[in-house]
Design a protein around this motif. Structure first.
Motif, PDB file in Angstrom:
ATOM      1  N   GLN A   3      -8.697  68.127  20.720  1.00 48.68           N
ATOM      2  CA  GLN A   3      -8.009  67.478  22.165  1.00 48.68           C
ATOM      3  C   GLN A   3      -8.300  66.130  21.835  1.00 48.68           C
ATOM      4  O   GLN A   3      -9.045  65.533  21.130  1.00 48.68           O
ATOM      5  CB  GLN A   3      -8.977  68.332  23.148  1.00 48.68           C
ATOM      6  N   LYS A  50      -3.983  57.187  37.523  1.00 55.17           N
ATOM      7  CA  LYS A  50      -3.209  57.263  38.928  1.00 55.17           C
ATOM      8  C   LYS A  50      -3.456  56.207  39.414  1.00 55.17           C
ATOM      9  O   LYS A  50      -2.505  55.852  40.255  1.00 55.17           O
ATOM     10  CB  LYS A  50      -4.084  58.688  39.542  1.00 55.17           C
ATOM     11  N   PRO A  55      -2.899  62.327  27.701  1.00 51.60           N
ATOM     12  CA  PRO A  55      -3.878  63.146  27.237  1.00 51.60           C
ATOM     13  C   PRO A  55      -4.680  63.482  28.446  1.00 51.60           C
ATOM     14  O   PRO A  55      -5.205  62.909  29.762  1.00 51.60           O
ATOM     15  CB  PRO A  55      -4.635  62.607  26.158  1.00 51.60           C
ATOM     16  N   GLU A  56      -4.912  65.004  28.564  1.00 52.74           N
ATOM     17  CA  GLU A  56      -5.738  65.616  29.763  1.00 52.74           C
ATOM     18  C   GLU A  56      -6.974  64.592  29.974  1.00 52.74           C
ATOM     19  O   GLU A  56      -7.378  64.349  31.039  1.00 52.74           O
ATOM     20  CB  GLU A  56      -5.821  66.922  29.692  1.00 52.74           C
ATOM     21  N   SER A  57      -7.772  64.170  28.969  1.00 52.55           N
ATOM     22  CA  SER A  57      -8.981  63.617  29.001  1.00 52.55           C
ATOM     23  C   SER A  57      -9.098  62.217  29.761  1.00 52.55           C
ATOM     24  O   SER A  57     -10.183  61.954  30.265  1.00 52.55           O
ATOM     25  CB  SER A  57      -9.753  63.677  27.609  1.00 52.55           C
ATOM     26  N   ALA A  65      -5.785  61.663  31.566  1.00 48.48           N
ATOM     27  CA  ALA A  65      -4.935  61.362  32.701  1.00 48.48           C
ATOM     28  C   ALA A  65      -5.445  60.832  34.151  1.00 48.48           C
ATOM     29  O   ALA A  65      -4.529  60.300  34.842  1.00 48.48           O
ATOM     30  CB  ALA A  65      -4.080  62.891  32.756  1.00 48.48           C
ATOM     31  N   SER A  66      -6.172  61.423  34.548  1.00 48.99           N
ATOM     32  CA  SER A  66      -6.919  61.038  35.864  1.00 48.99           C
ATOM     33  C   SER A  66      -7.157  59.665  35.970  1.00 48.99           C
ATOM     34  O   SER A  66      -6.792  59.216  37.236  1.00 48.99           O
ATOM     35  CB  SER A  66      -8.182  61.861  36.405  1.00 48.99           C
ATOM     36  N   SER A 121      -4.231  60.481  20.216  1.00 49.12           N
ATOM     37  CA  SER A 121      -3.595  61.819  19.964  1.00 49.12           C
ATOM     38  C   SER A 121      -3.267  61.997  18.616  1.00 49.12           C
ATOM     39  O   SER A 121      -2.824  63.209  18.313  1.00 49.12           O
ATOM     40  CB  SER A 121      -2.683  62.207  20.734  1.00 49.12           C
ATOM     41  N   ALA A 152       3.359  62.220  28.732  1.00 46.49           N
ATOM     42  CA  ALA A 152       2.297  62.547  29.525  1.00 46.49           C
ATOM     43  C   ALA A 152       1.026  62.110  28.783  1.00 46.49           C
ATOM     44  O   ALA A 152       1.164  62.149  27.458  1.00 46.49           O
ATOM     45  CB  ALA A 152       2.281  64.300  29.762  1.00 46.49           C
ATOM     46  N   GLU A 198      -3.860  54.122  26.508  1.00 51.97           N
ATOM     47  CA  GLU A 198      -4.690  55.336  26.179  1.00 51.97           C
ATOM     48  C   GLU A 198      -5.875  54.855  25.702  1.00 51.97           C
ATOM     49  O   GLU A 198      -7.116  55.471  25.864  1.00 51.97           O
ATOM     50  CB  GLU A 198      -3.932  56.313  25.371  1.00 51.97           C
ATOM     51  N   SER A 204     -13.709  58.476  30.088  1.00 52.95           N
ATOM     52  CA  SER A 204     -13.487  59.825  29.860  1.00 52.95           C
ATOM     53  C   SER A 204     -12.571  59.776  28.678  1.00 52.95           C
ATOM     54  O   SER A 204     -11.284  59.946  28.624  1.00 52.95           O
ATOM     55  CB  SER A 204     -12.764  60.562  31.076  1.00 52.95           C
ATOM     56  N   ASP A 220       2.191  62.914  20.484  1.00 55.45           N
ATOM     57  CA  ASP A 220       1.196  63.497  19.518  1.00 55.45           C
ATOM     58  C   ASP A 220       1.328  62.808  18.208  1.00 55.45           C
ATOM     59  O   ASP A 220       0.178  62.946  17.671  1.00 55.45           O
ATOM     60  CB  ASP A 220       1.078  64.848  19.519  1.00 55.45           C
TER      61      ASP A 220
END
Length: 342
Positions: free
Chosen positions: A341, A107, A99-101, A103-104, A319, A97, A77, A34, A313
Motif C-alpha cells: 500500500q 481535501k 493514495p488512500e493513505s 487522500a483525505s 506508490s 487519484a 504526495e 498519514s 503507480d
C-alpha cells in the motif's frame, strides 16, 4: 489531460504519463502525518540553515518553508506522507487519484490549476510562496509561452524552486524507480524531518528488494506497455517505465525514446505480456478489447496476458513500488506477490 510521459507533457484526451516535514525548534509543524509507513507527527532535530544540491544549484534555507506550492502530484504526495499538509499553500491540478493513505489530507488544499493546465504566473505568484516544487525546472509548469511563471520570475518574487524528479524537460530517460528516494531525502532535510524521510525510503527499498528477490532466476519476459490510441498507439518506454519493467524481470519491446507506434510496429513486437496503462477516465476493458480485436496473433493477446497498471503507480512518487509489484505479478503470475500500500 495534461500529463507527463516522462519526456514531455502530452495533451491528449485519455493519455499518457509519468517528496518533506515539520520543523525544528519554534517552527515545528503541528500537522499529523498519514504516510506510507503509518501515521504520526514528524519530529525534527534539524538546525538551520540547511542546504541541498538540486540541478547544479545549491538551495539554502534559513528556516522551514511555510508556504509551499506543489506543481506536480508526486511532491504533493510526498509532503503529505511526511506530515506536511499544513505547509502546502496550494497545489496544481492532479492527474490521478491520490493514495488512500493520504487522500483525505488533500481535501482542504486549494487547487490552483487543473488536470489540463498549471496555474498562470499571476495565480501562482498570488499565493506568495516561499518554496515552489515542480517535476522539472524547464518547460512544463514553467513554460512562459503558456502564461506560466519561469523559475527566474518565481525567484524574483522571493521563493526558491526545487525540481523533484528531473532538471530538464528531456531528462525523463534518467528517471528510475529509485528517483523518489533522492527527492524524499532532500525534502526531509529542507523541512527538518529526515528521520521520517528515511523511514519512507527504507520502506520503498524493502518493497523493491521483495520483488528483486522473487524474480531472481525467472525467465526474461518481453513486455509492451500500452497507454491507449488506435493508430498510432501510445506506448510507455524509457526512464522509470523501463526501470520498473527490468527490475520486475522483463524487457520493454520498444526503444527507450518510443512514444507513438504504428499498428504494424505494435503487431511485430511479439510481446509476451502487455501492460495496459490507465489514467482516470480510461477504461481497461475498452482498451483490452481493442487489443484483442486488433492483435489476436500477439503472444500476449493469444495467451490472455493483458494486465491493467494504473500509470500513477509508476510515477516517481510514494506508490512506485506498488506499480513495480503489480508489474512483477503480471510478468510472473505464479509469484502472487502481495502489493504494498502507499
Amino acid at each position: 489531460m495534461k500529463l507527463s510521459l516522462g519526456r514531455a507533457p502530452v495533451m491528449v484526451c485519455a493519455s499518457t504519463a509519468l517528496l518533506l516535514v515539520a520543523t525544528a525548534c519554534g517552527d515545528a509543524a503541528d500537522s499529523s502525518s498519514s504516510g506510507a509507513s503509518g501515521p504520526g507527527p514528524a519530529s525534527s532535530s534539524a538546525a538551520y540553515p540547511v542546504s541541498v544540491e538540486n540541478c547544479d544549484r545549491t538551495l539554502t534555507f534559513e528556516s522551514v518553508p511555510q508556504r509551499v506550492v506543489s506543481l506536480w502530484q508526486a511532491p504533493t504526495e510526498m509532503m503529505l506522507a511526511l506530515g506536511l499538509k499544513d505547509r502546502i499553500a496550494a497545489m496544481a491540478g492532479n492527474y490521478g487519484a491520490f493514495p488512500e493513505s493520504i487522500a483525505s489530507d488533500t481535501k482542504d488544499i486549494p487547487a490552483i490549476g487543473t488536470s489540463m493546465a498549471w496555474p498562470s504566473k499571476e495565480v501562482l505568484l498570488s499565493q506568495e510562496p516561499d518554496l515552489v516544487i515542480g517535476q522539472s525546472l524547464e518547460g512544463f509548469a514553467f513554460d512562459t509561452s503558456a502564461g506560466y511563471a519561469s523559475v527566474e520570475q518565481i525567484e524574483q518574487g522571493g521563493a526558491q524552486v526545487y525540481g523533484v524528479s528531473m532538471c530538464g524537460a528531456t531528462d525523463n530517460l534518467n528517471m528510475s524507480i529509485d528517483t523518489p528516494a533522492s527527492g524524499l531525502r532532500d525534502l526531509g532535510k529542507i523541512f527538518g524531518v529526515s528521520d521520517r524521510a528515511e523511514e519512507l525510503v527504507a520502506q520503498l527499498e524493502a518493497d523493491k528488494k521483495t520483488v528483486v528477490d522473487a524474480v531472481q532466476g525467472q525467465p526474461d519476459v518481453k513486455v509492451a506497455f500500452y497507454n491507449g490510441g488506435e493508430g498510432p498507439l501510445i506506448v510507455l518506454a524509457g526512464g522509470i517505465y523501463d526501470s520498473a519493467i527490468s527490475t520486475a524481470g522483463g524487457t520493454n519491446v520498444f526503444p527507450a525514446d518510443s512514444l507513438y507506434m504504428s499498428k504494424e510496429e505494435f503487431a511485430a513486437s511479439d510481446a509476451d505480456v502487455i501492460l495496459v496503462g490507465t489514467f482516470e477516465g480510461q477504461d481497461f476493458s475498452t482498451l483490452s478489447d481493442y487489443l484483442k480485436k486488433t492483435f489476436p496473433d500477439l503472444p500476449a493477446v493469444r495467451d490472455g496476458k493483458l494486465t491493467e497498471i494504473p500509470v500513477a503507480d509508476t510515477d516517481a512518487s510514494i506508490s512506485v513500488m506498488k506499480g513495480l509489484t503489480q508489474i512483477a505479478n503480471a510478468l510472473h503470475p505464479d509469484l502472487h506477490l502481495p502489493v504494498p500500500q502507499s
